[in-house]
Design an enzyme around this catalytic site. Structure first.
Site, PDB file in Angstrom:
ATOM      1  N   ARG A  82     -18.799 -51.723 -73.085  1.00  0.00           N
ATOM      2  CA  ARG A  82     -18.586 -50.282 -72.937  1.00  0.00           C
ATOM      3  C   ARG A  82     -17.087 -49.981 -72.897  1.00  0.00           C
ATOM      4  O   ARG A  82     -16.362 -50.560 -72.094  1.00  0.00           O
ATOM      5  CB  ARG A  82     -19.257 -49.797 -71.640  1.00  0.00           C
ATOM      6  CG  ARG A  82     -19.006 -48.350 -71.356  1.00  0.00           C
ATOM      7  CD  ARG A  82     -19.717 -47.841 -70.100  1.00  0.00           C
ATOM      8  NE  ARG A  82     -19.323 -46.463 -69.901  1.00  0.00           N
ATOM      9  CZ  ARG A  82     -18.804 -45.953 -68.789  1.00  0.00           C
ATOM     10  NH1 ARG A  82     -18.666 -46.709 -67.709  1.00  0.00           N
ATOM     11  NH2 ARG A  82     -18.439 -44.697 -68.727  1.00  0.00           N
ATOM     12  N   HIS A 126     -13.305 -40.262 -70.878  1.00  0.00           N
ATOM     13  CA  HIS A 126     -13.069 -40.927 -69.590  1.00  0.00           C
ATOM     14  C   HIS A 126     -11.725 -40.404 -69.075  1.00  0.00           C
ATOM     15  O   HIS A 126     -10.758 -41.152 -68.937  1.00  0.00           O
ATOM     16  CB  HIS A 126     -13.092 -42.440 -69.760  1.00  0.00           C
ATOM     17  CG  HIS A 126     -13.289 -43.212 -68.483  1.00  0.00           C
ATOM     18  ND1 HIS A 126     -14.274 -44.154 -68.325  1.00  0.00           N
ATOM     19  CD2 HIS A 126     -12.623 -43.190 -67.307  1.00  0.00           C
ATOM     20  CE1 HIS A 126     -14.198 -44.698 -67.110  1.00  0.00           C
ATOM     21  NE2 HIS A 126     -13.196 -44.118 -66.468  1.00  0.00           N
ATOM     22  N   GLU A 171     -18.364 -39.838 -65.329  1.00  0.00           N
ATOM     23  CA  GLU A 171     -18.114 -39.325 -63.984  1.00  0.00           C
ATOM     24  C   GLU A 171     -17.480 -37.939 -63.988  1.00  0.00           C
ATOM     25  O   GLU A 171     -16.340 -37.765 -63.526  1.00  0.00           O
ATOM     26  CB  GLU A 171     -17.224 -40.307 -63.202  1.00  0.00           C
ATOM     27  CG  GLU A 171     -17.797 -41.704 -63.090  1.00  0.00           C
ATOM     28  CD  GLU A 171     -16.931 -42.653 -62.247  1.00  0.00           C
ATOM     29  OE1 GLU A 171     -15.863 -42.226 -61.789  1.00  0.00           O
ATOM     30  OE2 GLU A 171     -17.334 -43.811 -62.057  1.00  0.00           O
ATOM     31  N   GLU A 379     -21.364 -48.876 -64.597  1.00  0.00           N
ATOM     32  CA  GLU A 379     -20.245 -49.459 -63.844  1.00  0.00           C
ATOM     33  C   GLU A 379     -20.729 -49.931 -62.483  1.00  0.00           C
ATOM     34  O   GLU A 379     -21.527 -49.255 -61.831  1.00  0.00           O
ATOM     35  CB  GLU A 379     -19.125 -48.442 -63.579  1.00  0.00           C
ATOM     36  CG  GLU A 379     -18.212 -48.170 -64.721  1.00  0.00           C
ATOM     37  CD  GLU A 379     -17.121 -47.177 -64.367  1.00  0.00           C
ATOM     38  OE1 GLU A 379     -16.669 -47.163 -63.196  1.00  0.00           O
ATOM     39  OE2 GLU A 379     -16.743 -46.416 -65.258  1.00  0.00           O
TER      40      GLU A 379
HETATM   41  O1  IFM Z   1     -11.592 -47.467 -62.416  1.00  0.00           O
HETATM   42  C1  IFM Z   1     -12.604 -46.559 -62.130  1.00  0.00           C
HETATM   43  C2  IFM Z   1     -13.230 -46.036 -63.390  1.00  0.00           C
HETATM   44  O2  IFM Z   1     -12.294 -45.455 -64.238  1.00  0.00           O
HETATM   45  C3  IFM Z   1     -14.278 -45.000 -63.070  1.00  0.00           C
HETATM   46  N1  IFM Z   1     -15.209 -45.500 -62.105  1.00  0.00           N
HETATM   47  C4  IFM Z   1     -14.690 -46.117 -60.922  1.00  0.00           C
HETATM   48  C5  IFM Z   1     -13.685 -47.192 -61.293  1.00  0.00           C
HETATM   49  C6  IFM Z   1     -13.143 -47.869 -60.027  1.00  0.00           C
HETATM   50  O3  IFM Z   1     -12.511 -46.929 -59.219  1.00  0.00           O
END
Ligand code: IFM
Length: 483
Positions: A82, A126, A171, A379
Site C-alpha cells: 500500500r 494521504h 484517515e 495500517e
Molecule cells: O504515520 C502515520 C500514518 O501516516 C497515518 N496513520 C498513523 C501513522 C502512525 O502515526
C-alpha cells in the site's frame, strides 16, 4: 488472552499481506520532475511546527531509490503493498492537466510491483493537499472536493486496472480535525467549525472519487481508510460514559454513519451546531454522494482509548488511571473528555497504549453495526526506540511482540465471523512521522537518514516468515536470527 498468544494460527487462503507507506513520509525529492508544493511542505518549513524543524524534503529518499525499495518488497515476499500518490506530483497546483513526469513515477512503481508479483494498493490522498488549493480555502471549501474527483479520474485512467485496491482517503479525521481543529497537522488551523466543514468536504470528495473511479474503470475495488478505535469510559459514571460517547461520535461515527447510513449522527449535528461554518455547508444530495457503494473498508488501528470526563479527573485517578491534564487539544477540550492511561499497559514510542483486544472489539462492532463488507487492516504497527548495535543489527522484539499480538486479535475477529481480507503493516521503512519529524521509527527497515542506507530489522525477517507460512506459530514472538 493466554490461549490466543500461545497457539499457532493460520489466516484464510488468499489473505492479503502487505506493508504500507505514504508519499510525503518517504519520497523526498520534493522539487523533482515538476512536483508542486503541498500543505505539508509549507507546514514543515514553518518554524515550530515539527520536531527539530524536520521536513519531508529528503525523507527516506524513496523517490530516488525506487528500484532498491521494490527489491526490498520482493525480499519480504508480501503479496500486497500500500502506497499513496502525491496529488502535487500529478497536479502541481491542484488543477489542470496531469504532469506527465509525476504520473510516470507512479506508473513505474505500479509496474515494478506487478513485475515482482505484488498487488498495488493505491491511496489517492494521504494528507498532501496542493498548497494552491489550501490558499483557496482547502478542505473548508466545497471546490476542493470537486478538484479531488478530477484528480482521481486522471490517476484512475492512467494507472487503470493495474491497481488492485483503490483507497480514496487515508484517515480523513486527521486531515479535518488534526489539520483544521487541533492545528497539529497541516494546515495548522484551530477552528472547530472549519474542521466540521472540512470533514464534510473530505467525505464528499471520497464519494465523488468513488464515482470517478467507477466511471473510469471496469470493475474496480474501491474503499476508504478510516482511523478508528474503541473509546471506553474510565468508570461507569454517566459523565464518563457521555464523554466516551462524544469521543466516539467525533472520531468514529462522524465518518462511519454518513458512509454506511447516509446520515450524520444526531448528537454530533447538535454538538457542533454553534460552530460555523460547520454543517451549514451540507447540501441536498451530498449524503447520497458520500454513501456511494464501496467494496471494502480500510481500518487503521494502533491503540484503544479510555476516556474520563474532564471534571472527573480526580475520580479517574482514584480509579487507578494515569491522567495527563496538559492536553492542549481544543478538539478534546470541546468534547469534555480526557484520554486516560491504564498504568499496567506497555506503551510504544508514540506514548500509545498497547492493547490488541481493542482491535478485535472494533472489528466485531463494525461488522455487527455497520456493514459486512470485507475489511482490510490498512495500517497497524509500532514506533519503537530502535538503534543499530555494534554488529549493525537492529533488534526490535517489542515491535515483533506488538505485531504478533495484533495479528492474533485480527484472527480472533475472523473467528468471530468478521471478513478481514488483509493486513498491511505500518510501515515498510522508517519515515517522516509528521509533527514528530524523524524522531519516531515505525519501519521494518531502518533508514539511516544522512546516507539513506537501509538495514533490515529483526522484525523484517520475522514478518517475512509470518507471510510465508500465512500465520503464526505457537511461539510466534520468537525472534529470528538474521544471518
Ligand atoms: O504515520 C502515520 C500514518 O501516516 C497515518 N496513520 C498513523 C501513522 C502512525 O502515526
Amino acid at each position: 488472552m493466554a490461549d490466543a498468544t500461545s497457539r499457532s494460527i493460520t489466516f484464510p487462503e488468499g489473505f492479503l499481506w502487505g506493508t504500507a507507506t505514504a508519499a510525503y513520509q518517504i519520497e523526498g525529492s520534493v522539487a523533482a520532475d515538476g512536483r508542486g508544493l503541498s500543505i505539508w511542505d509549507t507546514f514543515s518549513h514553518t518554524a515550530g511546527r515539527t520536531r527539530n524543524g524536520d521536513t519531508g524534503d529528503v525523507a527516506s529518499d524513496h523517490y530516488r531509490r525506487l528500484e532498491g525499495d521494490l527489491d526490498l518488497l520482493a525480499a519480504l515476499g508480501a503479496p500486497g503493498y500500500r502506497f499513496s500518490i502525491a496529488w502535487p506530483r500529478i497536479q502541481p497546483t491542484g488543477k489542470g492537466p496531469a504532469n506527465v513526469e509525476g504520473m510516470d513515477f507512479y506508473r513505474r512503481l505500479v509496474s515494478g510491483l506487478r513485475d515482482r508479483g505484488i498487488a498495488p494498493v493505491a491511496t489517492l490522498y494521504h494528507w498532501d493537499l496542493p498548497q494552491s488549493l489550501e490558499d483557496a480555502g482547502g478542505w473548508v471549501e466545497r471546490d476542493t472536493a470537486e478538484r479531488f474527483a478530477e484528480y482521481t479520474a486522471m490517476v484512475a485512467t492512467a494507472l487503470g486496472d493495474e491497481v488492485e485496491l483503490w483507497i480514496t482517503l487515508n484517515e480523513p479525521w486527521c486531515s479535518a480535525w488534526a489539520g483544521y481543529g487541533e492545528g497539529s497537522h497541516a494546515p495548522g488551523q484551530r477552528q472547530l467549525g472549519r474542521a466540521v466543514a472540512a470533514t464534510h468536504h473530505l467525505l464528499l470528495a471520497h464519494g465523488a472519487a468513488v464515482g470517478a473511479i467507477r466511471a473510469a474503470l471496469g470493475s474496480p475495488q474501491v474503499g476508504i481508510t478510516l482511523n478508528l478505535t474503541t473509546f471506553t469510559p474510565a468508570t461507569d459514571h454517566p459523565a464518563d460514559v457521555a464523554a466516551a460517547r462524544r469521543a466516539d461520535g467525533n472520531q468514529n461515527r462522524l465518518f462511519l454513519d454518513p458512509i454506511f447510513n447516509k446520515s450524520y449522527p444526531v448528537d454530533m449535528l447538535e454538538h457542533y451546531q454553534a460552530n460555523q461554518p460547520g454543517f451549514a455547508v451540507l447540501r441536498e444530495g451530498d449524503l447520497d454522494t458520500i454513501g456511494a457503494r464501496i467494496d471494502f473498508l480500510g481500518v487503521n488501528y494502533y491503540s484503544p482509548q479510555t476516556v474520563a470526563s474532564r471534571e472527573r479527573s480526580q475520580e479517574a485517578r482514584e480509579a487507578g488511571y494515569n491522567v495527563r491534564l496538559s492536553e492542549p487539544s481544543p478538539v478534546a477540550e470541546d468534547l469534555g473528555g480526557l484520554a486516560v492511561m491504564t498504568p499496567a499497559r506497555p506503551v510504544t514510542q508514540m506514548g500509545w497504549e498497547v492493547a490488541s483486544e481493542g482491535l478485535t472489539a472494533l472489528l466485531v462492532r463494525l461488522a455487527r453495526h455497520y456493514s459486512e463488507l470485507p475489511i482490510y487492516i490498512t495500517e497497524n504497527g509500532a514506533a519503537i526506540d530502535d538503534y543499530v548495535d555494534t554488529e549493525r543489527r537492529v533488534h526490535d522484539p517489542e515491535r515483533i511482540s506488538y505485531i504478533d499480538e495484533h495479528l492474533r486479535a485480527v484472527h480472533s475477529a475472523i473467528e468471530a465471523g468478521v471478513e478481514v481480507r488483509g493486513y498491511f503493516l505500518w510501515s515498510l521503512l522508517d519515515n517522516f512521522e509528521w509533527e514528530h519529524g524523524f524522531s519516531k521509527r515505525f519501519g521494518l527497515v531502518w533508514v539511516d537518514y544522512p546516507s539513506g542506507e537501509r538495514l533490515l530489522k529483526d522484525s523484517f525477517e520475522w514478518f517475512r516468515r509470518v507471510i510465508e507460512r500465512n500465520g503464526l506459530t505457537a511461539s510466534g514472538r520468537e525472534v529470528p536470527t538474521i544471518g
